[in-house]
Enzyme design. Sequence first.
Site, mmCIF file in Angstrom:
data_model
loop_
_atom_site.group_PDB
_atom_site.id
_atom_site.type_symbol
_atom_site.label_atom_id
_atom_site.label_comp_id
_atom_site.label_asym_id
_atom_site.label_seq_id
_atom_site.Cartn_x
_atom_site.Cartn_y
_atom_site.Cartn_z
ATOM 1 N N PRO A 37 0.844 -1.203 0.000
ATOM 2 C CA PRO A 37 0.000 0.000 0.000
ATOM 3 C C PRO A 37 0.879 1.252 0.000
ATOM 4 C CG PRO A 37 0.023 -1.029 2.175
ATOM 5 C CD PRO A 37 0.746 -1.955 1.253
ATOM 6 N N LEU A 38 0.595 2.182 -0.905
ATOM 7 C CA LEU A 38 1.443 3.363 -1.093
ATOM 8 C C LEU A 38 0.589 4.609 -1.259
ATOM 9 C CD1 LEU A 38 3.815 1.567 -3.611
ATOM 10 C CD2 LEU A 38 4.512 2.413 -1.348
ATOM 11 N N GLN A 55 -6.928 -0.950 1.298
ATOM 12 C CA GLN A 55 -6.427 -0.760 2.664
ATOM 13 C C GLN A 55 -7.288 0.290 3.373
ATOM 14 O OE1 GLN A 55 -2.734 1.204 3.889
ATOM 15 N NE2 GLN A 55 -2.118 -0.681 4.934
ATOM 16 N N GLY A 86 -3.582 -1.547 10.492
ATOM 17 C CA GLY A 86 -3.378 -1.565 11.945
ATOM 18 C C GLY A 86 -1.930 -1.273 12.286
ATOM 19 N N ALA A 87 -1.208 -0.622 11.363
ATOM 20 C CA ALA A 87 0.248 -0.469 11.504
ATOM 21 C C ALA A 87 0.672 0.997 11.537
ATOM 22 C CB ALA A 87 0.928 -1.181 10.333
ATOM 23 N N TYR A 93 -0.906 4.564 13.224
ATOM 24 C CA TYR A 93 -2.229 5.148 13.011
ATOM 25 C C TYR A 93 -3.231 4.577 14.022
ATOM 26 C CZ TYR A 93 0.170 7.033 8.994
ATOM 27 O OH TYR A 93 1.075 7.714 8.197
ATOM 28 N N ARG A 96 -2.774 -5.411 8.757
ATOM 29 C CA ARG A 96 -1.366 -5.021 8.794
ATOM 30 C C ARG A 96 -1.030 -4.522 10.193
ATOM 31 N NH1 ARG A 96 2.312 -1.105 4.736
ATOM 32 N NH2 ARG A 96 3.842 -2.776 4.510
ATOM 33 N N GLY A 110 12.223 -3.132 2.250
ATOM 34 C CA GLY A 110 13.547 -3.127 1.654
ATOM 35 C C GLY A 110 13.866 -4.355 0.825
ATOM 36 N N ARG A 161 8.394 0.808 -2.751
ATOM 37 C CA ARG A 161 9.012 1.861 -3.555
ATOM 38 C C ARG A 161 9.411 1.406 -4.956
ATOM 39 N NH1 ARG A 161 12.226 3.540 1.817
ATOM 40 N NH2 ARG A 161 11.901 1.285 2.045
#
Length: 347
Positions: A25-26, A100, A175-176, A179, A226, A295, A317
């Site tokens: 999600p971005l 999301q 859930g990450a 937030y 999440r 990453g 990314r």
Amino acid sequence: MTDKLFQPFVLNEKITLNNRIAMAPLTRCMADDSLVPTQQMADYYARRADAGLIISEAAIIRPDGQGYPNTPGLFTQEQIAGWRKVTDAVHKNGGKIFAQLWHTGRVAHPHFWKGEFALGASAERLEGTVPRMRELSYVTPKPATKQDIAQLVKDYAQAAENAVEAGFDGIELHGANGYLLDQFMHYNVNTREDEYGGSAENMTRFPLEVVDAVADRIGMERTALRISPGAYFLLEGDPRDRQVFEYLLSELQTRDLAYLHIGLFDDTMEFDYLDGNATDFVRRNYTKTLMGVGGYSAETGEAAISNNRFDLVAIGRPFIANPDYIERVKSGQPVKAYSEEMLAELI
Ligand code: FNR
Ligand code: 8K6
């Protein structure tokens, strides 16, 4: 590139993914001023439909969940119709997409909905200002009352239903990353003394109520979550958080979520109170489908899957920089490097 990554992966009876790579999600801040997804957004997601699963940028469940400009919503008919264009375009290209669902809690700013306050777990203010809007300092949140919490649970379930109406294959609860739901699960910002604070069972009560209400509405097989057991963004960790997440994971283990996803920017980060990185902590406490992130490249993601650290890998990314990410890694072509200037445009 190897086979394992590009084999179909069965999430459950209802959903099989074409491969094990998810688009993370971005948030892109490109919805229109009514927070409606645009045709450009539909085209952007459609170009990435060969990911095994697209997880949409976080969509707010109601106006007071908004913390950044032009983040899409999932609470008006117009927004549902906008998302319908996105999901149709992705499905037409053979892909699958989850929405999301987001409420930023104390990271919300009343400026966005012309309100008077933001809701949080407790009256713990976040230092600083809204990104790209320096004039907006964060406000001290109003601790959510039990009535507020009951309403939020309903609003998450309604947003999930709206997501299904908009054509999404499922939803991922955000859930990450500090937030709203995460704010309840960390001692640093949950100082409540009622049944929503003070113990692992209490601090996970609201997130689990949301999971169950959403699953009741759209099915557990279409519900994902999440989480960030290791705090690294927008709030701070506390050694006592470990018990909260051990308890949460023991509860989640009894449910059949579509998958569990870790919220992280860098999976090499170590957390003292988790005895290492967050992914291995979750894997030790949870045996069902797990999505790792932070990453990774296709190669390192594949290695982690082969080493049984997780089952699916989310790529963030690199997907911003490469609409054709899947094709590139499949055929061994180089992947373009991401840079922050790329956030200005949806390619
Ligand atoms: C993110 N990330 C993120 N996470 C999330 O749960 N919801 C969101 O809306 C966003 N938005 C977002 C925007 C931008 C510009 C970035 C760079 C990141 C985090 C993202 O999903 C992922 O965890 C990280 O980017 C780490 O993965 P990569 O980029 O190293 O593959
Ligand atoms: C207007 C910007 C909207 C961004 C919203 C959501 C989250 C995006 C995160 C962007 C990158 C921040 C990286 C912070 C990583 C911290 C690691 C210690």
